[in-house]
Design an enzyme around this catalytic site. Structure first.
Site, short mmCIF file in Angstrom:
data_model
loop_
_atom_site.label_atom_id
_atom_site.label_comp_id
_atom_site.label_asym_id
_atom_site.label_seq_id
_atom_site.Cartn_x
_atom_site.Cartn_y
_atom_site.Cartn_z
CD GLU A 2 62.49 62.25 65.08
OE1 GLU A 2 61.50 62.65 64.39
OE2 GLU A 2 63.48 62.90 64.96
CG HIS A 50 64.16 53.60 64.30
ND1 HIS A 50 63.22 53.61 65.25
CD2 HIS A 50 65.28 52.10 64.62
CE1 HIS A 50 63.64 52.37 66.53
NE2 HIS A 50 64.78 51.41 66.27
CG ASP A 80 71.46 49.70 70.26
OD1 ASP A 80 71.17 48.21 71.07
OD2 ASP A 80 70.79 50.08 70.01
P1 AMP Z 1 66.62 48.94 66.47
O1 AMP Z 1 65.06 49.01 66.12
O2 AMP Z 1 66.40 49.06 68.21
O3 AMP Z 1 67.77 47.45 66.53
O4 AMP Z 1 67.67 50.04 66.22
C1 AMP Z 1 68.05 50.64 64.88
C2 AMP Z 1 68.42 51.31 64.89
O5 AMP Z 1 68.76 52.50 65.75
C3 AMP Z 1 70.19 51.09 65.39
O6 AMP Z 1 71.71 51.40 65.58
C4 AMP Z 1 70.05 51.86 66.98
O7 AMP Z 1 70.94 51.61 67.79
C5 AMP Z 1 69.58 52.73 66.53
N1 AMP Z 1 68.66 53.91 67.42
C6 AMP Z 1 67.52 53.42 69.01
N2 AMP Z 1 66.67 54.03 69.49
C7 AMP Z 1 67.91 54.77 69.73
C8 AMP Z 1 68.17 56.24 69.27
N3 AMP Z 1 66.74 56.73 70.63
N4 AMP Z 1 68.64 57.76 69.34
C9 AMP Z 1 69.76 57.11 67.83
N5 AMP Z 1 69.53 55.92 67.68
C10 AMP Z 1 69.08 54.71 67.88
#
Ligand code: AMP
Length: 284
Positions: A35, A37, A150
């Site tokens: 959610e 993403h 992040d």
């Molecule tokens: P990742 O796939 O973990 O590299 O994350 C891809 C993007 O989704 C990054 O900009 C993350 O900061 C964002 N993201 C990951 N988890 C969350 C979350 N729980 N809430 C908001 N954004 C998120």
């Protein structure tokens, strides 16, 4: 939704879209979508003509080989989720497609990368900056969407966009949490059931620290957070910092601060989780 694996194929599509005056929103991810993403993807679909999502587990940003190997990969399910939120293009390249030669590019972000994730994950932000730069050149988005989850990564990418004059707008959305407060993360899939029960303690520690901010010195808050997490021997705190919300530099006290960020990283079993909370000290 079209799935693209080749850099040149996506570049050709982007060129045609831009010639046609379309505005492109971009959500870079490492897949195993949740959610957190989907919130970014929905925002992109609302605010742009075309949404591109990348799913790429970027080897250069992992400082730990087993973390890279064990990172969840769920492409079939990701495709279904992307279709459900109106994504137009999924870019899912192989590592060889993105890195035909080993990358030797070096970035430096000064004080920003000397703390927290930068300090504890050597090379991590160099890998992030490398892949984000490449993806921005390939996708050429008008808007790029990132999550507050992040926080330091957002600050690094902001500095990168500014320093290299990328012609795009960065958009940051708040952290999406499970009902019990645990920040959604692809790595949560790797937790055992027992570890999953413990993992919300990171968020509880942030809440406790936030409520103590105006009452207690930072050193006391830090040792209380350490004590709280020590109660479980499945949790190993890596750092807990109270930092300036803009510079992300650790603070000795909060006097004169407008906004601070509480940032935490801890292993729950073998799985390294991070979380943060922004606290506005001028409110209320
Ligand atoms: P990742 O796939 O973990 O590299 O994350 C891809 C993007 O989704 C990054 O900009 C993350 O900061 C964002 N993201 C990951 N988890 C969350 C979350 N729980 N809430 C908001 N954004 C998120």
């Amino acid at each position: 939704m079209e799935v693209i694996e080749q850099v040149e194929a996506l570049k050709a599509i982007v060129k045609a879209l831009r010639c046609g005056g379309k505005r492109i929103g971009f959500v870079p991810t490492m897949g195993a979508l949740h959610e957190g993403h989907l919130q970014l993807l929905r925002a992109s679909a609302r605010e742009n003509d075309i949404t591109v999502c990348s799913v790429f587990v970027n080897p250069t940003q992992f400082n730990n080989a087993s973390d890279y190997k064990l990172y969840p990969r769920t492409l079939e399910q990701d495709i279904r989720l992307l279709q459900s939120v109106g994504c137009d293009y999924l870019f899912a390249p192989s590592a060889e497609e993105i890195y035909p030669q080993q990358s030797v590019l070096q970035f430096s972000f000064g004080a920003l990368e000397a703390v927290m994730e930068g300090e504890h994950r050597p090379g991590h932000f160099n890998g992030v900056a490398t892949v984000v730069s490449k993806l921005f050149h390939i996708v050429q988005p008008h808007k790029a969407y990132f999550g507050q989850k992040d926080l330091q990564q957002v600050a690094i990418v902001r500095q990168l966009v500014q320093a290299l004059s990328f012609d795009l707008e960065l958009v940051c959305y708040p952290t999406v949490r499970e009902a019990d407060g645990l920040a959604m993360s692809s790595r949560n899939k790797r937790l055992s059931e027992a570890q999953r029960q413990l993992a919300p303690q990171l968020y509880q520690a942030l809440q406790m620290a936030a409520s103590d901010l105006n009452e207690k010195p930072i050193e006391t808050i830090k040792s209380e957070v350490a004590q709280l997490l020590q109660q479980s021997n499945e949790i190993r705190l890596e750092y807990f910092e109270i930092v300036d919300a803009t510079t992300l530099q650790p603070l000795q006290d909060i006097s004169g601060q407008e906004e601070v960020a509480l940032c935490i990283a801890a292993f729950v079993g073998e799985v390294r989780l991070i979380d943060n909370m922004l606290v506005n000290l001028k409110e209320g």
